[in-house]
Design an enzyme around this catalytic site. Structure first.
Site, PDB file in Angstrom:
ATOM      1  N   ASP A   3       1.261  -3.266   0.330  1.00  0.00           N
ATOM      2  CA  ASP A   3       0.567  -3.946  -0.760  1.00  0.00           C
ATOM      3  C   ASP A   3      -0.499  -2.941  -1.466  1.00  0.00           C
ATOM      4  O   ASP A   3      -1.412  -2.341  -0.541  1.00  0.00           O
ATOM      5  CB  ASP A   3      -0.505  -4.855   0.133  1.00  0.00           C
ATOM      6  CG  ASP A   3      -1.350  -5.813  -0.408  1.00  0.00           C
ATOM      7  OD1 ASP A   3      -1.090  -5.619  -1.810  1.00  0.00           O
ATOM      8  OD2 ASP A   3      -2.051  -6.599   0.027  1.00  0.00           O
ATOM      9  N   GLY A  17      -3.420  -6.954   2.326  1.00  0.00           N
ATOM     10  CA  GLY A  17      -4.951  -7.238   2.135  1.00  0.00           C
ATOM     11  C   GLY A  17      -5.494  -5.872   1.665  1.00  0.00           C
ATOM     12  O   GLY A  17      -5.365  -4.916   1.978  1.00  0.00           O
ATOM     13  N   ASP A  70      -9.610   0.525  -5.569  1.00  0.00           N
ATOM     14  CA  ASP A  70     -11.177   0.359  -5.055  1.00  0.00           C
ATOM     15  C   ASP A  70     -11.326   1.068  -3.988  1.00  0.00           C
ATOM     16  O   ASP A  70     -12.292   1.857  -3.732  1.00  0.00           O
ATOM     17  CB  ASP A  70     -11.202  -1.114  -4.358  1.00  0.00           C
ATOM     18  CG  ASP A  70     -10.863  -2.225  -5.411  1.00  0.00           C
ATOM     19  OD1 ASP A  70     -10.762  -1.793  -6.796  1.00  0.00           O
ATOM     20  OD2 ASP A  70     -10.259  -3.262  -4.993  1.00  0.00           O
ATOM     21  N   GLY A  99      -1.260   5.611  -9.425  1.00  0.00           N
ATOM     22  CA  GLY A  99      -0.270   4.894  -8.659  1.00  0.00           C
ATOM     23  C   GLY A  99       0.242   5.675  -7.640  1.00  0.00           C
ATOM     24  O   GLY A  99      -0.451   6.850  -6.843  1.00  0.00           O
ATOM     25  N   ASN A 133      -7.103   3.848 -14.449  1.00  0.00           N
ATOM     26  CA  ASN A 133      -5.796   3.914 -14.303  1.00  0.00           C
ATOM     27  C   ASN A 133      -5.261   4.526 -15.594  1.00  0.00           C
ATOM     28  O   ASN A 133      -5.926   4.432 -16.641  1.00  0.00           O
ATOM     29  CB  ASN A 133      -5.043   3.007 -13.658  1.00  0.00           C
ATOM     30  CG  ASN A 133      -4.933   1.707 -14.424  1.00  0.00           C
ATOM     31  OD1 ASN A 133      -4.907   1.745 -15.674  1.00  0.00           O
ATOM     32  ND2 ASN A 133      -4.649   0.484 -13.768  1.00  0.00           N
ATOM     33  N   THR A 141      -6.403   7.491 -12.134  1.00  0.00           N
ATOM     34  CA  THR A 141      -5.476   7.525 -10.932  1.00  0.00           C
ATOM     35  C   THR A 141      -3.967   6.916 -11.648  1.00  0.00           C
ATOM     36  O   THR A 141      -3.957   6.294 -12.606  1.00  0.00           O
ATOM     37  CB  THR A 141      -5.820   6.204 -10.089  1.00  0.00           C
ATOM     38  OG1 THR A 141      -6.270   5.058 -10.912  1.00  0.00           O
ATOM     39  CG2 THR A 141      -7.316   6.387  -9.433  1.00  0.00           C
ATOM     40  N   ALA A 157     -16.957  -4.996  -3.729  1.00  0.00           N
ATOM     41  CA  ALA A 157     -17.083  -5.497  -2.328  1.00  0.00           C
ATOM     42  C   ALA A 157     -15.932  -4.423  -1.695  1.00  0.00           C
ATOM     43  O   ALA A 157     -16.254  -3.693  -0.797  1.00  0.00           O
ATOM     44  CB  ALA A 157     -16.892  -6.786  -1.920  1.00  0.00           C
ATOM     45  N   ASN A 158     -14.893  -4.345  -1.981  1.00  0.00           N
ATOM     46  CA  ASN A 158     -13.753  -3.452  -1.538  1.00  0.00           C
ATOM     47  C   ASN A 158     -14.305  -2.096  -1.696  1.00  0.00           C
ATOM     48  O   ASN A 158     -14.137  -1.305  -0.647  1.00  0.00           O
ATOM     49  CB  ASN A 158     -12.544  -3.823  -2.476  1.00  0.00           C
ATOM     50  CG  ASN A 158     -11.765  -5.068  -2.181  1.00  0.00           C
ATOM     51  OD1 ASN A 158     -12.231  -5.872  -1.367  1.00  0.00           O
ATOM     52  ND2 ASN A 158     -11.027  -5.368  -3.175  1.00  0.00           N
TER      53      ASN A 158
HETATM   54  O1  RIB Z   1      -9.020  -4.654  -6.787  1.00  0.00           O
HETATM   55  C1  RIB Z   1      -8.533  -5.512  -6.014  1.00  0.00           C
HETATM   56  C2  RIB Z   1      -9.262  -6.825  -6.298  1.00  0.00           C
HETATM   57  O2  RIB Z   1      -9.056  -7.375  -7.449  1.00  0.00           O
HETATM   58  C3  RIB Z   1      -8.849  -8.063  -5.001  1.00  0.00           C
HETATM   59  O3  RIB Z   1      -9.640  -7.764  -4.031  1.00  0.00           O
HETATM   60  C4  RIB Z   1      -9.269  -9.134  -5.884  1.00  0.00           C
HETATM   61  O4  RIB Z   1     -10.535  -9.861  -5.572  1.00  0.00           O
HETATM   62  C5  RIB Z   1      -9.669  -8.630  -7.546  1.00  0.00           C
HETATM   63  O5  RIB Z   1     -11.043  -8.621  -7.643  1.00  0.00           O
END
Ligand code: RIB
Length: 312
Positions: free
Chosen positions: A253, A294, A259, A228, A187, A226, A44-45
């Site tokens: 963060d 977030g 993602d 970092g 990574n 990747t 989703a991200n």
């Molecule tokens: O890559 C970060 C994600 O890993 C977070 O949003 C968490 O939900 C995990 O799936």
């Protein structure tokens, strides 16, 4: 949507995030200020990152038939993601990630997979069948079950659609899918683990981590690793490793930075960018994303990525 350019197959979570001075050790309790709730899940991200980068995106996965799942889908739709490939499953909860973020932006994550573990190969195949003729790239990550991951990679391969496989986490099924020629995006740690899993290794080549060259030999496709805070390195068959530096970033963060990289990379490839151009955009977007707490809060839009890309 008539022409989805990027199809993402992966996990959907709600993230419960505590910001604390440092991460807890085994058996230890740390106390932070409060709990924040954010959209999460690697699939989703990445879908949100690709949509904000300007791609038409369809997400394939599953949530539970609960309030959390409904909220997750509403949030994704608000970000322009087509969720018609997401199954709403009774009897299983929506995935949840428990996350602690420390003062340096490092995190610790435990995931309760819930509905993500119930995504079936049949669901993935059915969901992809309708959209693959119009897809420019299929992005797959491995927080869902092995059969669903395999179905996604095999379907993309059979349709001749470029597939990006983010082996996060590294799971055994990835080794069986390398012959389909996906673009791998581990990574540095995942790169080493994956090479060990397929019983192949190669010495580090300058900035390219151990195992990267061996993975290129197995897939016959580019591998983008990747790194970092050091950016990324990309190498393809017969090519020297190419280092892509990050932007100087304010780090609050790092959750979701990978993602972001994957979503923007997939958006670039679907739009016809070459791999180095797409890796540059993904690296810049990931650098921008870490300035906020977030996973999705700091993900940039296309204009911000373009403005931050180094000239030349
Ligand atoms: O890559 C970060 C994600 O890993 C977070 O949003 C968490 O939900 C995990 O799936």
């Amino acid at each position: 949507m008539t022409a989805p350019a990027v199809v993402v197959v992966g996990a959907i979570n709600v993230d419960l995030v505590v910001a604390a001075a440092r991460l807890p050790g085994p058996g230890e309790t740390v106390v932070g200020g409060g709990v924040q709730r954010h959209g999460g899940g690697k699939g989703a991200n990445a879908a949100v990152a690709a949509a904000r980068a300007g791609a038409d995106v369809r997400l394939v996965g599953a949530v539970g038939a609960d309030d959390t799942g409904a909220a997750a889908l509403a949030e994704l739709r608000a970000d322009g993601v087509d969720t018609s490939g997401v199954a709403v499953l009774s009897g299983v909860p929506t995935g949840v990630a428990l996350i602690v973020v420390d003062d340096h932006g490092e995190n610790q994550i435990a995931v309760g997979a819930g509905a993500n573990a119930a995504v079936t190969a049949e669901h993935v195949r059915d969901a992809l069948r309708a959209v693959l003729p119009r897809a420019g790239c299929v992005l797959v990550s491995t927080e869902i079950g092995a059969a669903a991951v395999a179905a996604a990679v095999e379907s993309a391969s059979a349709a001749g659609v470029r597939c990006v496989l983010n082996p996060a986490p590294v799971v055994p099924v990835v080794a069986q899918l390398l012959a389909h020629g996906p673009v791998l995006t581990p990574n540095a740690t995942e790169c080493r683990h994956l090479a060990a899993l397929v019983d192949a290794d190669s010495p580090p080549e300058g900035i390219a981590p151990r195992g990267a060259r061996a993975l290129v030999a197995r897939t016959g496709a580019p591998v983008a690793v990747t790194l970092g805070g050091d950016g990324a390195v990309v190498l393809g068959p017969g090519e020297d490793p190419h280092h892509v530096p990050p932007l100087t970033a304010t780090v609050r963060d790092t959750t979701g930075a990978g993602d972001t990289f994957n979503g923007v990379l997939a958006a670039g490839l679907a739009a016809g960018d070459d791999i180095r151009t797409a890796v540059r955009a993904g690296t810049v977007a990931a650098s921008l994303s870490v300035a906020h707490v977030g996973a999705r809060t700091g993900m940039p839009r296309a204009a911000a990525i373009a403005a931050a890309l180094p000239v030349g």
